[in-house]
Design a protein around this motif. Structure first.
Motif, PDB file in Angstrom:
ATOM      1  N   CYS A   1      10.135 104.255   5.778  1.00  4.08           N
ATOM      2  CA  CYS A   1      10.475 103.069   6.574  1.00  4.08           C
ATOM      3  C   CYS A   1      11.196 103.416   7.871  1.00  4.08           C
ATOM      4  CB  CYS A   1      11.339 102.106   5.763  1.00  4.08           C
ATOM      5  SG  CYS A   1      10.448 101.293   4.417  1.00  4.08           S
ATOM      6  N   GLY A   2      11.472 104.707   8.078  1.00  2.00           N
ATOM      7  CA  GLY A   2      12.132 105.110   9.320  1.00  2.00           C
ATOM      8  C   GLY A   2      13.523 104.540   9.486  1.00  2.00           C
ATOM      9  N   LEU A   3      14.253 104.404   8.393  1.00  3.39           N
ATOM     10  CA  LEU A   3      15.589 103.812   8.457  1.00  3.39           C
ATOM     11  C   LEU A   3      16.631 104.823   8.912  1.00  3.39           C
ATOM     12  CD1 LEU A   3      15.817 101.711   5.162  1.00  3.39           C
ATOM     13  CD2 LEU A   3      14.961 101.004   7.405  1.00  3.39           C
ATOM     14  N   ARG A   4      17.666 104.324   9.546  1.00  2.86           N
ATOM     15  CA  ARG A   4      18.867 105.127   9.755  1.00  2.86           C
ATOM     16  C   ARG A   4      19.558 105.227   8.398  1.00  2.86           C
ATOM     17  NH1 ARG A   4      18.684 101.188  13.954  1.00  2.86           N
ATOM     18  NH2 ARG A   4      18.391 102.121  16.029  1.00  2.86           N
TER      19      ARG A   4
ATOM     20  N   ARG B   1      18.139 117.487  10.567  1.00  9.02           N
ATOM     21  CA  ARG B   1      19.179 116.543  10.209  1.00  9.02           C
ATOM     22  C   ARG B   1      18.571 115.439   9.353  1.00  9.02           C
ATOM     23  NH1 ARG B   1      20.979 113.803  15.299  1.00  9.02           N
ATOM     24  NH2 ARG B   1      18.754 113.353  15.259  1.00  9.02           N
ATOM     25  N   LEU B   2      19.422 114.708   8.670  1.00  7.45           N
ATOM     26  CA  LEU B   2      18.942 113.554   7.916  1.00  7.45           C
ATOM     27  C   LEU B   2      18.180 112.599   8.829  1.00  7.45           C
ATOM     28  CD1 LEU B   2      21.719 112.268   5.468  1.00  7.45           C
ATOM     29  CD2 LEU B   2      19.294 112.573   4.946  1.00  7.45           C
ATOM     30  N   HIS B   3      18.683 112.419  10.048  1.00  5.36           N
ATOM     31  CA  HIS B   3      18.077 111.488  10.991  1.00  5.36           C
ATOM     32  C   HIS B   3      16.680 111.938  11.420  1.00  5.36           C
ATOM     33  CE1 HIS B   3      18.677 107.943  13.463  1.00  5.36           C
ATOM     34  NE2 HIS B   3      18.167 108.565  14.495  1.00  5.36           N
ATOM     35  N   ASP B   4      16.381 113.217  11.214  1.00  4.91           N
ATOM     36  CA  ASP B   4      15.046 113.711  11.587  1.00  4.91           C
ATOM     37  C   ASP B   4      13.957 113.174  10.667  1.00  4.91           C
ATOM     38  OD1 ASP B   4      15.789 115.160  13.848  1.00  4.91           O
ATOM     39  OD2 ASP B   4      16.447 116.863  12.636  1.00  4.91           O
ATOM     40  N   LEU B   5      14.327 112.639   9.515  1.00  6.76           N
ATOM     41  CA  LEU B   5      13.336 111.945   8.678  1.00  6.76           C
ATOM     42  C   LEU B   5      12.834 110.708   9.407  1.00  6.76           C
ATOM     43  CD1 LEU B   5      15.005 112.202   5.152  1.00  6.76           C
ATOM     44  CD2 LEU B   5      12.923 113.360   5.916  1.00  6.76           C
ATOM     45  N   ARG B   6      13.712 110.049  10.127  1.00  8.95           N
ATOM     46  CA  ARG B   6      13.340 108.871  10.920  1.00  8.95           C
ATOM     47  C   ARG B   6      12.423 109.276  12.084  1.00  8.95           C
ATOM     48  NH1 ARG B   6      15.292 103.704  12.907  1.00  8.95           N
ATOM     49  NH2 ARG B   6      15.773 103.706  15.134  1.00  8.95           N
ATOM     50  N   HIS B   7      12.793 110.356  12.773  1.00 12.05           N
ATOM     51  CA  HIS B   7      11.944 110.841  13.866  1.00 12.05           C
ATOM     52  C   HIS B   7      10.569 111.261  13.346  1.00 12.05           C
ATOM     53  CE1 HIS B   7      15.215 110.511  16.602  1.00 12.05           C
ATOM     54  NE2 HIS B   7      15.869 111.573  16.186  1.00 12.05           N
ATOM     55  N   SER B   8      10.564 111.900  12.189  1.00 11.28           N
ATOM     56  CA  SER B   8       9.292 112.356  11.607  1.00 11.28           C
ATOM     57  C   SER B   8       8.414 111.178  11.237  1.00 11.28           C
ATOM     58  CB  SER B   8       9.568 113.226  10.370  1.00 11.28           C
ATOM     59  OG  SER B   8      10.293 114.382  10.714  1.00 11.28           O
TER      60      SER B   8
ATOM     61  N   LEU C   1      13.586  92.827  10.185  1.00 11.20           N
ATOM     62  CA  LEU C   1      12.853  92.922   8.937  1.00 11.20           C
ATOM     63  C   LEU C   1      11.954  94.150   8.996  1.00 11.20           C
ATOM     64  CD1 LEU C   1      11.799  89.191   8.407  1.00 11.20           C
ATOM     65  CD2 LEU C   1      13.744  90.391   7.389  1.00 11.20           C
ATOM     66  N   VAL C   2      11.877  94.881   7.910  1.00 13.78           N
ATOM     67  CA  VAL C   2      11.068  96.093   7.845  1.00 13.78           C
ATOM     68  C   VAL C   2      10.136  96.007   6.643  1.00 13.78           C
ATOM     69  CG1 VAL C   2      11.078  98.608   7.630  1.00 13.78           C
ATOM     70  CG2 VAL C   2      12.893  97.468   8.930  1.00 13.78           C
ATOM     71  N   GLY C   3       8.851  96.207   6.876  1.00  7.96           N
ATOM     72  CA  GLY C   3       7.891  96.179   5.790  1.00  7.96           C
ATOM     73  C   GLY C   3       7.922  97.455   4.962  1.00  7.96           C
ATOM     74  N   ILE C   4       7.571  97.326   3.697  1.00  8.45           N
ATOM     75  CA  ILE C   4       7.546  98.466   2.778  1.00  8.45           C
ATOM     76  C   ILE C   4       6.093  98.735   2.390  1.00  8.45           C
ATOM     77  CG2 ILE C   4       8.466  99.390   0.611  1.00  8.45           C
ATOM     78  CD1 ILE C   4      10.527  97.095   0.662  1.00  8.45           C
ATOM     79  N   SER C   5       5.684 100.003   2.424  1.00 11.60           N
ATOM     80  CA  SER C   5       4.317 100.348   2.040  1.00 11.60           C
ATOM     81  C   SER C   5       4.106 100.079   0.559  1.00 11.60           C
ATOM     82  CB  SER C   5       4.028 101.813   2.356  1.00 11.60           C
ATOM     83  OG  SER C   5       4.782 102.663   1.504  1.00 11.60           O
ATOM     84  N   ASP C   6       2.855  99.936   0.159  1.00  7.90           N
ATOM     85  CA  ASP C   6       2.543  99.640  -1.253  1.00  7.90           C
ATOM     86  C   ASP C   6       3.044 100.741  -2.183  1.00  7.90           C
ATOM     87  OD1 ASP C   6       1.357  97.295  -0.493  1.00  7.90           O
ATOM     88  OD2 ASP C   6      -0.693  98.101  -0.494  1.00  7.90           O
ATOM     89  N   SER C   7       2.847 101.987  -1.782  1.00  6.45           N
ATOM     90  CA  SER C   7       3.273 103.096  -2.648  1.00  6.45           C
ATOM     91  C   SER C   7       4.791 103.148  -2.774  1.00  6.45           C
ATOM     92  CB  SER C   7       2.737 104.424  -2.110  1.00  6.45           C
ATOM     93  OG  SER C   7       3.189 104.646  -0.787  1.00  6.45           O
TER      94      SER C   7
END
Length: 329
Positions: free
Chosen positions: A155-158, A254-261, A189-195
């Motif tokens: 979801c690209g969350l902080r 960094r943890l935040h790089d999950l968001r960038h990825s 609001l952020v959508g969540i994928s089915d998986s």
């Protein structure tokens, strides 16, 4: 759904009335200004420690406040300075002594090249997180971490947004997250994928989680929310277990790089599907909660050698966009 409450200011220094005025003005414009209340509260304590007796902020007082503290990073330093600068401007506009009101604040150099995880590294990281062991001190940790880390990426969350999620903020029927009190006191609001949704439903149906007496979706052992430093320590361990080297302080991953990825991978996916990336950017901007579309556009030139199929069609259109992200959290 739960709405983030406004922090109640409790200022006691000689500047208290003016701090309250600043907060009231900002909130009258529609800003929650909770971060401002926190920063001004710290400055209020500082003014009491300095035994300030008149409503004026001298150059000497401001220099003491702006001085970098032990173990303080540049971001935190500039954060607390910026809110006091706003107070200085308010005092100046009302005829009080604030000689540094319009002096330029220290600038933090936050231009960096984020670490973009490969798909293989993401899978290895998740495998390592899945091996989180049950702990008597933290009985839900082995259940929380696999879902938390996947949510950060999918979801690209902080990380702060994910940790502050409350059960009432997560609509597992509609597949939507309500993010409150995000950067800049924004909501989205952020959508969540089915998986990911299936993963979250399985997590919430676990009796250990269901019976936890906490309002938070990812409850800490004390019933509150996890501290970011705790999650970062687990992240570093999982990086090691996954065989992903850390490049040193400030260099990531960094943890935040999950968001960038997440952002770069979704652009790559859209490109491979033949979608018009330029028309898709507002969708990504909304999901990430960016103020400006230009911040989102920077992902198009993030790692051109690795994602040339994304960037080549836009080299002319975005030739002025830098390859690094600046001031994006």
């Amino acid at each position: 759904m739960f709405e983030e409450k406004l922090l109640e200011p409790h200022f006691t220094s000689v500047l208290a009335p003016y701090m309250l005025d600043v907060v009231e003005q900002k909130r009258a414009l529609g800003n929650k200004y909770n971060a401002g209340v926190e920063a001004l509260s710290a400055f209020d304590d500082f003014c009491n420690e300095q035994q300030l007796r008149i409503p004026a902020i001298s150059k000497e007082l401001l220099q003491k406040w702006e001085k970098k503290r032990p173990h303080e990073n540049e971001t935190t330093q500039c954060f607390r300075i910026s809110y006091v600068r706003i107070l200085c401007k308010y005092l100046h506009s009302n005829g009080y002594d604030a000689p540094c009101a319009f002096h330029p604040a220290p600038h933090v150099n936050r231009c960096f090249v984020p670490y973009i995880f490969t798909k293989d590294e993401i899978e290895r990281l998740f495998s390592a997180v899945d091996c989180t062991k049950e702990s008597s001190e933290s009985p839900l940790r082995h259940l929380v971490m696999p879902v938390l880390f996947r949510l950060l990426y999918t979801c690209g969350l902080r990380v702060s947004e994910a940790l502050h999620l409350k059960v009432a903020d997560v609509d597992l029927d509609a597949g939507v997250l309500a993010i409150y009190g995000a950067k800049g006191d924004k909501e989205r609001l952020v959508g969540i994928s089915d998986s990911m949704l299936a993963y979250m439903k399985s997590y919430r149906s676990n009796p250990l989680v269901t019976n936890a007496k906490s309002i938070y979706f990812f409850p800490a052992p004390d019933g509150g929310f996890y501290d970011t430093s705790t999650i970062y320590d687990i992240f570093r361990k999982c990086l090691f277990d996954a065989g992903i080297p850390h490049r040193g302080r400030g260099k990531g991953p960094r943890l935040h790089d999950l968001r960038h990825s997440f952002a770069v991978h979704i652009l790559n996916k859209w490109s491979s599907e033949g979608k018009d990336i330029y028309t898709c950017l507002p969708i990504l901007r909304t999901a990430l909660g960016h103020d400006r579309i230009t911040t989102t556009e920077k992902y198009l030139r993030l790692v051109p050698e690795a994602y040339m199929e994304v960037t080549e069609p836009f080299n002319d259109r975005f030739h002025t966009i830098t390859e690094v992200l600046c001031n994006e959290e």
